[in-house]
Design a protein around this motif. Structure first.
Motif, PDB file in Angstrom:
ATOM      1  N   THR A  26      42.767  41.736  52.519  1.00  0.00           N
ATOM      2  CA  THR A  26      41.435  42.257  52.178  1.00  0.00           C
ATOM      3  C   THR A  26      40.340  41.455  52.878  1.00  0.00           C
ATOM      4  O   THR A  26      39.226  41.940  53.045  1.00  0.00           O
ATOM      5  CB  THR A  26      41.211  42.205  50.652  1.00  0.00           C
ATOM      6  OG1 THR A  26      41.559  40.906  50.175  1.00  0.00           O
ATOM      7  CG2 THR A  26      42.058  43.251  49.941  1.00  0.00           C
ATOM      8  N   PHE A  27      40.657  40.211  53.256  1.00  0.00           N
ATOM      9  CA  PHE A  27      39.752  39.395  54.062  1.00  0.00           C
ATOM     10  C   PHE A  27      39.981  39.727  55.536  1.00  0.00           C
ATOM     11  O   PHE A  27      41.124  39.745  56.001  1.00  0.00           O
ATOM     12  CB  PHE A  27      40.026  37.897  53.853  1.00  0.00           C
ATOM     13  CG  PHE A  27      39.535  37.345  52.547  1.00  0.00           C
ATOM     14  CD1 PHE A  27      38.375  36.596  52.479  1.00  0.00           C
ATOM     15  CD2 PHE A  27      40.250  37.573  51.380  1.00  0.00           C
ATOM     16  CE1 PHE A  27      37.927  36.076  51.281  1.00  0.00           C
ATOM     17  CE2 PHE A  27      39.815  37.056  50.168  1.00  0.00           C
ATOM     18  CZ  PHE A  27      38.653  36.310  50.113  1.00  0.00           C
ATOM     19  N   SER A  28      38.903  39.960  56.264  1.00  0.00           N
ATOM     20  CA  SER A  28      39.032  40.121  57.711  1.00  0.00           C
ATOM     21  C   SER A  28      39.412  38.770  58.315  1.00  0.00           C
ATOM     22  O   SER A  28      39.308  37.725  57.656  1.00  0.00           O
ATOM     23  CB  SER A  28      37.713  40.600  58.315  1.00  0.00           C
ATOM     24  OG  SER A  28      36.709  39.598  58.182  1.00  0.00           O
ATOM     25  N   ALA A  31      36.520  36.511  58.195  1.00  0.00           N
ATOM     26  CA  ALA A  31      36.258  36.048  56.831  1.00  0.00           C
ATOM     27  C   ALA A  31      37.263  34.981  56.416  1.00  0.00           C
ATOM     28  O   ALA A  31      36.913  34.008  55.725  1.00  0.00           O
ATOM     29  CB  ALA A  31      36.301  37.221  55.860  1.00  0.00           C
ATOM     30  N   LYS A  32      38.527  35.132  56.836  1.00  0.00           N
ATOM     31  CA  LYS A  32      39.537  34.109  56.538  1.00  0.00           C
ATOM     32  C   LYS A  32      39.151  32.774  57.180  1.00  0.00           C
ATOM     33  O   LYS A  32      39.230  31.716  56.546  1.00  0.00           O
ATOM     34  CB  LYS A  32      40.905  34.545  57.055  1.00  0.00           C
ATOM     35  CG  LYS A  32      41.569  35.661  56.260  1.00  0.00           C
ATOM     36  CD  LYS A  32      42.926  36.009  56.855  1.00  0.00           C
ATOM     37  CE  LYS A  32      43.595  37.143  56.091  1.00  0.00           C
ATOM     38  NZ  LYS A  32      44.906  37.502  56.670  1.00  0.00           N
ATOM     39  N   GLY A 336      31.546  38.497  56.294  1.00  0.00           N
ATOM     40  CA  GLY A 336      32.074  39.353  55.237  1.00  0.00           C
ATOM     41  C   GLY A 336      32.805  38.587  54.155  1.00  0.00           C
ATOM     42  O   GLY A 336      33.280  39.183  53.177  1.00  0.00           O
ATOM     43  N   THR A 339      31.052  38.841  50.670  1.00  0.00           N
ATOM     44  CA  THR A 339      31.229  40.184  50.114  1.00  0.00           C
ATOM     45  C   THR A 339      32.639  40.371  49.568  1.00  0.00           C
ATOM     46  O   THR A 339      32.835  40.920  48.478  1.00  0.00           O
ATOM     47  CB  THR A 339      30.951  41.250  51.194  1.00  0.00           C
ATOM     48  OG1 THR A 339      29.620  41.069  51.688  1.00  0.00           O
ATOM     49  CG2 THR A 339      31.086  42.643  50.620  1.00  0.00           C
ATOM     50  N   THR A 340      33.642  39.907  50.319  1.00  0.00           N
ATOM     51  CA  THR A 340      35.034  40.046  49.884  1.00  0.00           C
ATOM     52  C   THR A 340      35.295  39.230  48.626  1.00  0.00           C
ATOM     53  O   THR A 340      35.941  39.713  47.680  1.00  0.00           O
ATOM     54  CB  THR A 340      35.991  39.592  51.004  1.00  0.00           C
ATOM     55  OG1 THR A 340      35.701  40.317  52.202  1.00  0.00           O
ATOM     56  CG2 THR A 340      37.435  39.832  50.605  1.00  0.00           C
ATOM     57  N   ARG A 343      33.942  40.864  45.565  1.00  0.00           N
ATOM     58  CA  ARG A 343      34.719  42.013  45.067  1.00  0.00           C
ATOM     59  C   ARG A 343      35.744  41.561  44.028  1.00  0.00           C
ATOM     60  O   ARG A 343      36.064  42.291  43.084  1.00  0.00           O
ATOM     61  CB  ARG A 343      35.430  42.711  46.232  1.00  0.00           C
ATOM     62  CG  ARG A 343      34.505  43.467  47.160  1.00  0.00           C
ATOM     63  CD  ARG A 343      35.283  44.462  48.017  1.00  0.00           C
ATOM     64  NE  ARG A 343      34.463  44.965  49.115  1.00  0.00           N
ATOM     65  CZ  ARG A 343      34.636  44.648  50.392  1.00  0.00           C
ATOM     66  NH1 ARG A 343      35.625  43.845  50.738  1.00  0.00           N
ATOM     67  NH2 ARG A 343      33.850  45.143  51.329  1.00  0.00           N
ATOM     68  N   TYR A 344      36.270  40.355  44.219  1.00  0.00           N
ATOM     69  CA  TYR A 344      37.239  39.838  43.247  1.00  0.00           C
ATOM     70  C   TYR A 344      36.571  39.506  41.915  1.00  0.00           C
ATOM     71  O   TYR A 344      37.247  39.397  40.888  1.00  0.00           O
ATOM     72  CB  TYR A 344      37.940  38.602  43.809  1.00  0.00           C
ATOM     73  CG  TYR A 344      38.971  38.930  44.864  1.00  0.00           C
ATOM     74  CD1 TYR A 344      40.283  39.219  44.519  1.00  0.00           C
ATOM     75  CD2 TYR A 344      38.627  38.974  46.210  1.00  0.00           C
ATOM     76  CE1 TYR A 344      41.233  39.535  45.486  1.00  0.00           C
ATOM     77  CE2 TYR A 344      39.560  39.286  47.188  1.00  0.00           C
ATOM     78  CZ  TYR A 344      40.859  39.562  46.827  1.00  0.00           C
ATOM     79  OH  TYR A 344      41.795  39.882  47.780  1.00  0.00           O
TER      80      TYR A 344
END
Length: 467
Positions: A26-28, A31-32, A336, A339-340, A343-344
Motif C-alpha cells: 500500500t506504500f509506494s 513512500a517506503k 505519499g 497519506t498512506t 489511511r491506517y
C-alpha cells in the motif's frame, strides 16, 4: 561511543532496513524510502547517538541518495522563511546578551518579588515569559535563567534533595517549557507548526493570530504551574522568607549602575521588532523580515549594540535541524507516506471521533503527548505528527487547520522526561534536577496543560470563531 549511543545507531539501521523492505505494498516505493529515512532519523534523535546537527545532515544525505523527491524538494526546507526567522532570532538574542539589559530586568524582578518562596518561584517563571517576547528559543532563555536559579539556591542555602531546591529548579525548568506558548517566535515548534499548516492547507497563521489563539492558555498555565509546584513541594515556615535575596539583588543592581545608552538602544530596537511582529496583519511582512532587520540594527555601527563577529556565532545545529525537519515534513507529504499512514488511522470509528470538533481536539492533544514521549525532540515530533493528523482530518472532513495547529501546540509542552524539551535537558545538565524529580510534577503538569488547552478550545476558540 557509549552503549546507549551504539544501541541507538544499531536500532536506527535495523528499523531503516525493516521499513524499507517490510512495509506493505500500500506504500509506494518512494513512500517506503521516506518512511524508512524518517524512522532512522527519529531514532537517532531519540537516543542522541550523534549530535542533532550531524543527524540532520545524515537524514538530508539519505533523502538525496534515495531520491525521495529530487534535490529541489530535499533542500526546500532551507528555502523556508522559517529558517531565516530562527537565524535572525538567534542573532538578536546574541546581541541582546552582549548588553546587561536582560540581567537588569532579572535582578529588578527578583529584588521586588524574590524574597519569599512564592515570589521567588513566580519570578523565575515570569522572567522567562518576558524573555520570550524578545528571545526566540527556549534553549537561550533556559541558558540565561538556570545560572540565576543556581545563584538563588546558593544564596538562600537550599540543601540538595530539599523541597526548596526542587521548587526553585522546577520553577525555572517548567517556566521555560510554557514560555513559548503564546509568542509565535518564541519556539521552533511554533515556527514549524505555522510553516507546515501553511504547506498542507494554504492557510497562513500570523504572529497576531497565534497570540490570539493561545494567550488564554498561556495566562492559565503560568499561575497553574506556579500553584502546582507550591502544592507539591510545601515548605516549613522558616524556609519561606529570604531577605538575603533582596540584598544580593541590590548589590547586583548597584554593580550594573544606571540604565546605560547601550541598553536603551537595545530596548528601542527590540520594541521596534516586536511592534512589526504584532502588526503583521497591517503590513504583511513575514516574521523573518523583522527578525533580519533586527539583526542588522543590532550590529549596525553607530546604532547597534554588538559586533557582527559576535552575533554570527549561532548554533548551526539548530538551523540544520529546522531546515531538515521542514524538508522531512514536505517529503512525507509529497512521497505519499503521510497519506498512506493516515489511511491506517482512518478506521470509521476514529473518523467519527475526528468529525466532532471538541472530541477531535481532546484526542489530538492526548495523542500528541503520547507521541511526544516516544519522539522526544519537539521539532521532530511536530514535523512527523502534524502531516499525519492533517491527512486524517482531511479524510474525516474535519478542519485541518485546527487539527494541525492543536497538534503542534500540544507538542510544545513536555514536562515528564528529561529529553522532552530543552529546558528539561539543560536543567538536568546543570545538576539541578534528575529524571526522578520530573516524574511526579511532570505528570500533573502534563495533565494541567491538556485540561487547560481543552477548556480554552471549548470556550475561547468558539468565541473567536477558530473552532
Amino acid at each position: 561511543m557509549n552503549g546507549k549511543s551504539l544501541f541507538g545507531v544499531v536500532l536506527a539501521v535495523a528499523v531503516f532496513v525493516l521499513m524499507l523492505f517490510g512495509l506493505p505494498d500500500t506504500f509506494s516505493e518512494e513512500a517506503k524510502r521516506m518512511t524508512a529515512i524518517v524512522s532512522f532519523g527519529v531514532i537517532l534523535w531519540i537516543f542522541e547517538s550523534v549530535p542533532i546537527g550531524l543527524t540532520a545532515i545524515i537524514v538530508l544525505l539519505l533523502m538525496l541518495l534515495f531520491d525521495v523527491g529530487g534535490p529541489e524538494l530535499v533542500y526546500s526546507g532551507f528555502a523556508s522563511p522559517a529558517v531565516f526567522l530562527i537565524i535572525g532570532g538567534m542573532m538578536i538574542a546574541g546581541a541582546v546578551n552582549r548588553t546587561t539589559l536582560v540581567k537588569r530586568v532579572t535582578y529588578h524582578i527578583l529584588h521586588r518579588w524574590g524574597t519569599t518562596s512564592r515570589g521567588l518561584v513566580g519570578s523565575l517563571i515570569i522572567i522567562q515569559q518576558i524573555q520570550a517576547i524578545f528571545i526566540p528559543t527556549t534553549a537561550v532563555r533556559s541558558t540565561l535563567i538556570l545560572p540565576v536559579a543556581s545563584m538563588m539556591i546558593d544564596t538562600i542555602g537550599a540543601k540538595r534533595d530539599s523541597n526548596l531546591r526542587k521548587l526553585i529548579a522546577l520553577g525555572a525548568t517548567f517556566g521555560g517549557n510554557i514560555s513559548g506558548t503564546a509568542i509565535l517566535t518564541a519556539a521552533i515548534g511554533n515556527i514549524l507548526t505555522v510553516e507546515l499548516v501553511k504547506q498542507f492547507t494554504g492557510v497562513n497563521i500570523t504572529y497576531f493570530q497565534w497570540f490570539l489563539y493561545t494567550f488564554p492558555i498561556w495566562l492559565l498555565l503560568v499561575p497553574s504551574i506556579w500553584f502546582l509546584l507550591l502544592k507539591l513541594y510545601p515548605l516549613p515556615t522558616d524556609q519561606r522568607v529570604f531577605p538575603s535575596v533582596q540584598e544580593e539583588m541590590r548589590k547586583k543592581l548597584e554593580e550594573l549602575g544606571p540604565l546605560n545608552r547601550e541598553e536603551i538602544r537595545c530596548l528601542v530596537i527590540l520594541l521596534f521588532i516586536v511592534g512589526l511582529w504584532v502588526t503583521e496583519p497591517l503590513h504583511g511582512f513575514h516574521p523573518s523580515i523583522p527578525a533580519l532587520a533586527g539583526a542588522v540594527l543590532m550590529t549596525l555601527p553607530g546604532i547597534g549594540v554588538a559586533h557582527w563577529e559576535d552575533v554570527i556565532k549561532i548554533n548551526f545545529g539548530t538551523v540544520l535541524l529546522l531546515g531538515v525537519t521542514l524538508s522531512m515534513g514536505y517529503a512525507l507529504t509529497e512521497s505519499g507516506a503521510a497519506t498512506t499512514i493516515s489511511r491506517y488511522l482512518s478506521a470509521e470509528w476514529f473518523l467519527a471521533i475526528m468529525r466532532e470538533p471538541l472530541l477531535a481536539i481532546a484526542v489530538v492533544i492526548l495523542l500528541a503527548q503520547i507521541f511526544h514521549k516516544v519522539i522526544s525532540n519537539v521539532s521532530t515530533a511536530v514535523v512527523t505528527f502534524i502531516p499525519i493528523m492533517v491527512s486524517v482530518a482531511v479524510n474525516a472532513g474535519a478542519d485541518p487547520v485546527v487539527i494541525g495547529f492543536t497538534a503542534g501546540l500540544a507538542s510544545l509542552h513536555g514536562f515528564m522526561l528529561i529529553v522532552e524539551t530543552m529546558p528539561n535537558l539543560l536543567a538536568h545538565g546543570t545538576g539541578l534536577i534528575t529524571q526522578r524529580d520530573l516524574l511526579k510534577p511532570g505528570f500533573f503538569a502534563t495533565l494541567l496543560s491538556m485540561v487547560i488547552m481543552l477548556i480554552v478550545a471549548a470556550t475561547w476558540w468558539k468565541v473567536i470563531g477558530f473552532l
